[in-house]
Write a protein that holds these residues in place. Structure first.
Motif, short mmCIF file in Angstrom:
data_model
loop_
_atom_site.label_atom_id
_atom_site.label_comp_id
_atom_site.label_asym_id
_atom_site.label_seq_id
_atom_site.Cartn_x
_atom_site.Cartn_y
_atom_site.Cartn_z
N GLY A 177 13.55 10.24 -9.78
CA GLY A 177 13.78 9.48 -11.00
C GLY A 177 13.10 8.13 -10.99
O GLY A 177 13.54 7.20 -11.68
N VAL A 178 12.03 8.00 -10.24
CA VAL A 178 11.29 6.74 -10.15
C VAL A 178 10.15 6.78 -11.17
O VAL A 178 9.32 7.71 -11.15
N ALA A 179 10.11 5.81 -12.06
CA ALA A 179 9.07 5.76 -13.08
C ALA A 179 7.71 5.51 -12.44
O ALA A 179 7.58 4.69 -11.52
N SER A 180 6.71 6.21 -12.92
CA SER A 180 5.37 6.00 -12.38
C SER A 180 4.62 4.99 -13.23
O SER A 180 4.94 4.78 -14.40
N ARG A 181 3.65 4.36 -12.60
CA ARG A 181 2.79 3.41 -13.30
C ARG A 181 1.45 3.39 -12.58
O ARG A 181 1.35 3.78 -11.42
N GLU A 182 0.44 2.94 -13.29
CA GLU A 182 -0.88 2.82 -12.68
C GLU A 182 -0.87 1.73 -11.63
O GLU A 182 -0.27 0.66 -11.84
N LEU A 227 6.61 18.77 2.84
CA LEU A 227 5.40 17.96 2.95
C LEU A 227 4.64 18.42 4.18
O LEU A 227 5.16 18.37 5.30
N THR A 228 3.41 18.87 3.99
CA THR A 228 2.59 19.29 5.13
C THR A 228 1.69 18.15 5.58
O THR A 228 1.42 17.21 4.82
N TYR A 229 1.24 18.26 6.80
CA TYR A 229 0.30 17.25 7.33
C TYR A 229 -0.97 17.22 6.47
O TYR A 229 -1.49 16.14 6.17
N ALA A 230 -1.43 18.40 6.04
CA ALA A 230 -2.65 18.45 5.22
C ALA A 230 -2.45 17.70 3.90
O ALA A 230 -3.37 17.04 3.42
N GLN A 231 -1.26 17.78 3.32
CA GLN A 231 -0.98 17.02 2.09
C GLN A 231 -0.94 15.53 2.36
O GLN A 231 -1.39 14.73 1.54
N SER A 259 3.32 12.57 -4.01
CA SER A 259 4.12 11.36 -4.27
C SER A 259 4.62 11.32 -5.70
O SER A 259 5.77 10.93 -5.94
N GLN A 260 3.77 11.72 -6.65
CA GLN A 260 4.18 11.75 -8.05
C GLN A 260 5.30 12.77 -8.26
O GLN A 260 6.29 12.51 -8.94
N PHE A 261 5.15 13.94 -7.64
CA PHE A 261 6.17 14.99 -7.72
C PHE A 261 7.50 14.48 -7.15
O PHE A 261 8.55 14.63 -7.76
N LEU A 262 7.43 13.83 -5.98
CA LEU A 262 8.64 13.31 -5.35
C LEU A 262 9.25 12.19 -6.19
O LEU A 262 10.47 12.14 -6.37
N ALA A 263 8.42 11.31 -6.73
CA ALA A 263 8.92 10.23 -7.59
C ALA A 263 9.68 10.81 -8.78
O ALA A 263 10.74 10.31 -9.16
N GLY A 301 0.77 -1.24 0.00
CA GLY A 301 0.00 0.00 0.00
C GLY A 301 0.80 1.28 0.00
O GLY A 301 0.23 2.37 0.03
N GLY A 302 2.12 1.18 -0.03
CA GLY A 302 2.96 2.37 -0.03
C GLY A 302 3.29 2.85 -1.43
O GLY A 302 2.85 2.29 -2.43
N GLU A 303 4.09 3.89 -1.48
CA GLU A 303 4.50 4.48 -2.75
C GLU A 303 5.77 3.86 -3.32
O GLU A 303 6.17 4.20 -4.43
#
Length: 170
Positions: free
Chosen positions: A139-144, A116-120, A131-135, A35-37
Motif C-alpha cells: 500500500g505504498v504510493a509510487s512516485r518518480e 524474490l530471486t537473486y536474478a531479480q 519493488s513496484q509490485f511489493l510496494a 538509494g533504496g526503495e
C-alpha cells in the motif's frame, strides 16, 4: 571512518540469515535519498507460529520469514513476507517442494508471500518491477524518482551487490 560506520549501521537490520537477505533488506528498506526503495518497517526472519492445519501442510510448527511486514503496517491488514530464493539454499526438487509447502502454510495464516530471486535482485529493471509490485502489496504510493535519487540508487546497488566472497576480512 566513523561517519561511514554510522551510515552503514543505519542500513543494517538485525537477524538476517544470508547475504541475499541482507542485500534485499538494504535495497528495499533504505530510504530513497540513500538509494533504496523506502519500503521500511520490516523485520528479518520473523517467526510465525502456524495453526495446526497450516503446520500439517508445512510439516513444521513454525516458519521464519526472510523479510516480514506486520499486518498492522499494511493498509490491507494482511502481513507480507518476502522469501529470498537463492541457488545456494533453494536448489533442487526437495527444497522447491518444502518452499511451496511453507508458502501455502503462510498464506493459510493470512500472510501474503512474495518470492524474490537473486536474478531479480541483481537486474535493476527486474528489481524495479519487483519493488513496484511489493510496494503495491504494502500500500505504498509510487512516485518518480528524482535524478539525485536515481544516482544514489545506482551507487547503493554498486556497493551492496558485490560478491561477498571477494571482500577482505577486516
Amino acid at each position: 571512518g566513523v561517519s561511514k560506520v554510522r551510515a552503514g549501521l543505519e542500513l543494517a537490520r538485525p537477524n538476517a540469515a544470508s547475504p541475499l537477505e541482507v542485500q534485499a533488506g538494504i535495497l528495499l528498506g533504505t530510504n530513497s535519498r540513500r538509494g533504496g526503495e523506502d519500503l521500511g518497517r520490516f523485520s528479518h526472519n520473523r517467526r510465525v507460529t502456524l495453526s495446526p492445519q497450516a503446520a500439517r501442510i508445512a510439516r513444521q510448527a513454525t516458519c521464519f520469514c526472510d523479510l516480514f511486514w506486520e499486518a498492522t503496517d499494511v493498509p490491507s491488514g494482511r502481513a507480507v513476507a518476502v522469501e529470498c530464493q537463492s541457488i545456494a539454499h533453494h536448489f533442487g526438487t526437495q527444497s522447491s517442494v518444502r518452499d511451496a509447502d511453507r508458502a501455502t502454510a503462510l498464506q493459510m495464516m493470512d500472510v501474503e508471500v512474495v518470492q524474490l530471486t537473486y536474478a531479480q535482485l541483481v537486474d535493476a529493471r527486474r528489481f524495479s518491477a519487483f519493488s513496484q509490485f511489493l510496494a503495491d502489496k504494502l500500500g505504498v504510493a509510487s512516485r518518480e524518482k528524482t535524478g539525485r535519487e536515481l544516482r544514489a540508487q545506482a551507487k547503493l546497488r554498486f556497493e551492496v551487490l558485490v560478491d561477498w566472497g571477494d571482500l577482505p576480512f577486516v
